[in-house]
Design a protein around this motif. Structure first.
Motif, PDB file in Angstrom:
ATOM      1  N   UNK A 144      -5.585   4.175  -6.811  1.00 27.21           N
ATOM      2  CA  UNK A 144      -4.875   5.388  -6.419  1.00 27.21           C
ATOM      3  C   UNK A 144      -4.435   5.361  -4.955  1.00 27.21           C
ATOM      4  N   UNK A 145      -5.312   4.892  -4.062  1.00 25.75           N
ATOM      5  CA  UNK A 145      -5.027   4.984  -2.628  1.00 25.75           C
ATOM      6  C   UNK A 145      -4.341   3.756  -2.041  1.00 25.75           C
ATOM      7  N   UNK A 146      -4.426   2.622  -2.699  1.00 30.13           N
ATOM      8  CA  UNK A 146      -3.856   1.396  -2.151  1.00 30.13           C
ATOM      9  C   UNK A 146      -2.341   1.418  -2.004  1.00 30.13           C
ATOM     10  N   UNK A 147      -1.571   1.988  -2.947  1.00 27.65           N
ATOM     11  CA  UNK A 147      -0.112   1.931  -2.800  1.00 27.65           C
ATOM     12  C   UNK A 147       0.396   2.518  -1.484  1.00 27.65           C
ATOM     13  N   UNK A 148      -0.153   3.649  -1.048  1.00 24.77           N
ATOM     14  CA  UNK A 148       0.309   4.258   0.207  1.00 24.77           C
ATOM     15  C   UNK A 148      -0.083   3.406   1.404  1.00 24.77           C
ATOM     16  N   UNK A 149      -1.224   2.747   1.329  1.00 21.96           N
ATOM     17  CA  UNK A 149      -1.622   1.837   2.411  1.00 21.96           C
ATOM     18  C   UNK A 149      -0.618   0.702   2.537  1.00 21.96           C
ATOM     19  N   UNK A 150      -0.279   0.091   1.395  1.00 27.30           N
ATOM     20  CA  UNK A 150       0.674  -1.017   1.427  1.00 27.30           C
ATOM     21  C   UNK A 150       2.051  -0.543   1.903  1.00 27.30           C
ATOM     22  N   UNK A 151       2.442   0.654   1.472  1.00 29.35           N
ATOM     23  CA  UNK A 151       3.744   1.176   1.883  1.00 29.35           C
ATOM     24  C   UNK A 151       3.806   1.393   3.393  1.00 29.35           C
ATOM     25  N   UNK A 152       2.672   1.804   3.987  1.00 34.46           N
ATOM     26  CA  UNK A 152       2.613   2.034   5.432  1.00 34.46           C
ATOM     27  C   UNK A 152       2.374   0.753   6.208  1.00 34.46           C
ATOM     28  N   UNK A 153       2.011  -0.309   5.503  1.00 32.06           N
ATOM     29  CA  UNK A 153       1.746  -1.581   6.163  1.00 32.06           C
ATOM     30  C   UNK A 153       0.422  -1.624   6.897  1.00 32.06           C
ATOM     31  N   UNK A 154      -0.498  -0.725   6.502  1.00 30.24           N
ATOM     32  CA  UNK A 154      -1.822  -0.737   7.122  1.00 30.24           C
ATOM     33  C   UNK A 154      -2.827  -0.071   6.194  1.00 30.24           C
TER      34      UNK A 154
END
Length: 268
Positions: free
Chosen positions: A124-134
């Motif tokens: 659930x939380x990984x996609x936004x991390x990858x999108x932000x690059x961190x």
């Protein structure tokens, strides 16, 4: 979608005590905003009050044994506009005794908390991390996942081995996208874990050199995930045990661990 400058929160499960609370304190010392998650709301509120002078704290009381909880947590943090760029999967408990000494509901809850919720929260939380690059994902595993199996606490070592492999694989997939994933593998740690599972009298007989404080484990784990290390075993003695388990013949390592297993495993 969060930008690279969006303030990020660290969501920590099992934050009400032990290693989870220590990780919260470690991140608070670094000024990291926190989302504190556990079943015991009063403990979370007390921790939030303690840490609020160092970092913003959001408290969400939730039981990860409920299969609906990961999605609810995700939706609640999103509704509050919180960007979780650090996920600490720490929640867990022990089931002492033989496999058949506990009913299936207990085992099902154990697997939900220690495996399924970890995989789902990460998804659930990984996609936004990858999108932000961190992003950072710190999974609290155990030395038990790196040593030979022993009788008792049947699912514990198996789930921790899964968590280590999951973390290492995910780190390989994510490291070029700005996300670090680390499995921290503590050995004996001074927490209430052994009080809850009824093993305090036995584990107190183990050599003092095997033990670390939860604060020590927390700092080592947070430092490791910030440095991009896929796995860290905490403490010199535990590293020796892990190395012996890896390089000794399996029959010999099993015999050595098995000869002392009653000191830290209830197999009755």
């Amino acid at each position: 979608m969060p930008s690279p400058t969006t303030p990020g929160y660290a969501l920590i499960t099992g934050a009400s005590s032990g290693i989870g609370a220590a990780i919260a304190r470690e991140y608070a010392r670094r000024g990291k905003p926190l989302v504190l998650v556990a079943r015991r709301a009063e403990r979370l509120e007390a921790l939030a009050a303690e840490l609020s002078a160092q970092a913003p704290c959001v408290v969400i009381a939730a039981d990860l044994a409920d299969p609906a909880t990961p999605q609810r947590l995700f939706e609640e943090t999103r509704a509050r506009g919180l960007f979780v760029d650090t996920l600490v999967n720490n929640a867990g408990f022990g089931t002492p005794g033989r496999y058949l000494s506990a009913d299936w509901k207990t085992h099902a809850d154990f697997l939900q908390v220690l495996m399924t919720s970890v995989a789902q929260l990460t998804h659930l939380y990984l996609p936004a991390m990858e999108a932000a690059g961190r992003g950072r994902i710190l999974n609290v595993a155990s030395l038990a996942g790196l040593v030979p199996a022993t009788a008792g606490h049947t699912l514990y070592g198996a789930t921790k081995l899964w968590l280590i492999r999951f973390s290492e694989t995910l780190n390989q997939e994510c490291r070029t996208r700005g996300v670090h994933v680390t499995a921290v593998c503590p050995g004996m740690t001074y927490t209430e874990f052994h009080d809850v599972n009824g093993m305090r009298d036995k584990v107190n007989k183990l050599p003092k050199g095997l033990w670390l404080t939860s604060d020590q484990v927390a700092k080592l784990g947070v430092d490791a995930v910030e440095a991009g290390k896929p796995r860290i075993v905490t403490g010199k003695a535990n590293n020796v045990i892990a190395a012996l388990s890896k390089y000794l013949p399996n029959w010999l390592a099993s015999a050595l661990i098995g000869s002392r297993s009653k000191d830290f495993r209830d197999a009755d």
